[in-house]
Design an enzyme around this catalytic site. Sequence first.
Site, PDB file in Angstrom:
ATOM      1  NE  ARG A 110      -2.420   0.756   3.627  1.00 10.82           N
ATOM      2  CZ  ARG A 110      -3.135   1.127   4.660  1.00 10.82           C
ATOM      3  NH1 ARG A 110      -4.441   1.106   4.581  1.00 10.82           N
ATOM      4  NH2 ARG A 110      -2.574   1.510   5.782  1.00 10.82           N
ATOM      5  CB  THR A 143      -1.791   7.219  -3.116  1.00  7.39           C
ATOM      6  OG1 THR A 143      -1.221   5.901  -3.224  1.00  7.39           O
ATOM      7  CG2 THR A 143      -0.843   8.228  -3.759  1.00  7.39           C
ATOM      8  CG  ASP A 164       2.727  -2.537   9.333  1.00  7.83           C
ATOM      9  OD1 ASP A 164       2.892  -3.734   9.002  1.00  7.83           O
ATOM     10  OD2 ASP A 164       2.826  -1.601   8.529  1.00  7.83           O
TER      11      ASP A 164
HETATM   12  C1  PRP Z   1      -1.131  -4.182   4.743  1.00  7.91           C
HETATM   13  C2  PRP Z   1      -2.006  -5.402   4.931  1.00  7.91           C
HETATM   14  C3  PRP Z   1      -2.854  -5.369   3.692  1.00  7.91           C
HETATM   15  C4  PRP Z   1      -3.037  -3.892   3.450  1.00  7.91           C
HETATM   16  C5  PRP Z   1      -4.390  -3.508   3.955  1.00  7.91           C
HETATM   17  O1  PRP Z   1      -0.094  -4.468   3.894  1.00  7.91           O
HETATM   18  O2  PRP Z   1      -1.297  -6.589   5.100  1.00  7.91           O
HETATM   19  O3  PRP Z   1      -2.247  -5.994   2.572  1.00  7.91           O
HETATM   20  O4  PRP Z   1      -2.029  -3.222   4.215  1.00  7.91           O
HETATM   21  O5  PRP Z   1      -4.674  -2.203   3.637  1.00  7.91           O
HETATM   22  P1  PRP Z   1      -5.809  -1.782   2.613  1.00  7.91           P
HETATM   23  O6  PRP Z   1      -7.005  -2.601   2.919  1.00  7.91           O
HETATM   24  O7  PRP Z   1      -6.018  -0.325   2.921  1.00  7.91           O
HETATM   25  O8  PRP Z   1      -5.299  -1.995   1.222  1.00  7.91           O
HETATM   26  P2  PRP Z   1       1.101  -3.434   3.617  1.00  7.91           P
HETATM   27  O9  PRP Z   1       0.788  -2.564   2.451  1.00  7.91           O
HETATM   28  O10 PRP Z   1       1.449  -2.733   4.892  1.00  7.91           O
HETATM   29  O11 PRP Z   1       2.255  -4.379   3.137  1.00  7.91           O
HETATM   30  P3  PRP Z   1       3.051  -5.525   3.928  1.00  7.91           P
HETATM   31  O12 PRP Z   1       2.108  -6.681   4.120  1.00  7.91           O
HETATM   32  O13 PRP Z   1       4.171  -5.845   2.990  1.00  7.91           O
HETATM   33  O14 PRP Z   1       3.531  -4.972   5.235  1.00  7.91           O
HETATM   34  N1  URA Z   2      -2.282  -2.586   7.323  1.00 10.08           N
HETATM   35  C1  URA Z   2      -1.915  -3.015   8.549  1.00 10.08           C
HETATM   36  O1  URA Z   2      -0.953  -3.797   8.681  1.00 10.08           O
HETATM   37  N2  URA Z   2      -2.593  -2.578   9.614  1.00 10.08           N
HETATM   38  C2  URA Z   2      -3.637  -1.735   9.504  1.00 10.08           C
HETATM   39  O2  URA Z   2      -4.239  -1.368  10.528  1.00 10.08           O
HETATM   40  C3  URA Z   2      -4.014  -1.295   8.220  1.00 10.08           C
HETATM   41  C4  URA Z   2      -3.331  -1.742   7.143  1.00 10.08           C
END
Ligand code: PRP
Ligand code: URA
Length: 210
Positions: A105, A109, A201
């Site tokens: 993500r 944005t 996170d």
């Molecule tokens: C997190 C999570 C989802 C996403 C959720 O991933 O694991 O994939 O955010 O957010 P959304 O519903 O608003 O799209 P992140 O982008 O932090 O990546 P990561 O798993 O590599 O840490």
């Molecule tokens: N991604 C995460 O890992 N945690 C949140 O709360 C939202 C997005």
Amino acid sequence: MNDKVHVLNHPLIQHKLSIMRDKNTGTKEFRELLDEISMLMVYEVTRDLPTEVTEVETPLTLMRTRTLSGIPIGVVPILRAGLGMVNGIMSLVPNAKIGHIGLYRDPDTLQPVEYYCKLPADSEHRLLLVLDPMLATGGSASAAISFLKMRGCNNIKLVNLIAAPEGVERIRKDHPDVDIFVAAMDERLNDHGYILPGLGDAGDRLFGTK
Ligand code: PRP
Ligand code: URA
């Protein structure tokens, strides 16, 4: 809420999730708990798998019983946090094939950016379980499901640990055919797109990267 949204708030799941939410819970325990909750969730996620009649000879007699009719399953974690749900799921459906979708993500944005996609060759014939612990805005999960549909996959279920109402709404709008399974529905998103109260996170807590 909706017959496509399944909140699996079994006491064991609630208990384990409460420990995961605690900011003092370390990486090792966090990972183990996610494993365990994923395993408990798959029991409900697979509740409607088709079965067929088969004959078995017990030590006493012949009987007619039921076994899975062999619908192939694919497990598709969204990298990276979705990886933390794979082992728990695979322990109950060990013959599933595993595909990977890499999305992150964009922190400014909040839009999902794809960086990897590798699926089993016959994915379009499989029931696909898309895994991601967090359903926040729903952008990542919606994009992942769209990628799968573009590749001809139409039997998809989404499995999340924690969802925000905004994320569920997004999936309901973009993919009304997809069943959503969550362990908890939380209150809302904060200004940075994090789920409140949430657990922070998920990727960082799972892999110890912060
Ligand atoms: C997190 C999570 C989802 C996403 C959720 O991933 O694991 O994939 O955010 O957010 P959304 O519903 O608003 O799209 P992140 O982008 O932090 O990546 P990561 O798993 O590599 O840490
Ligand atoms: N991604 C995460 O890992 N945690 C949140 O709360 C939202 C997005």
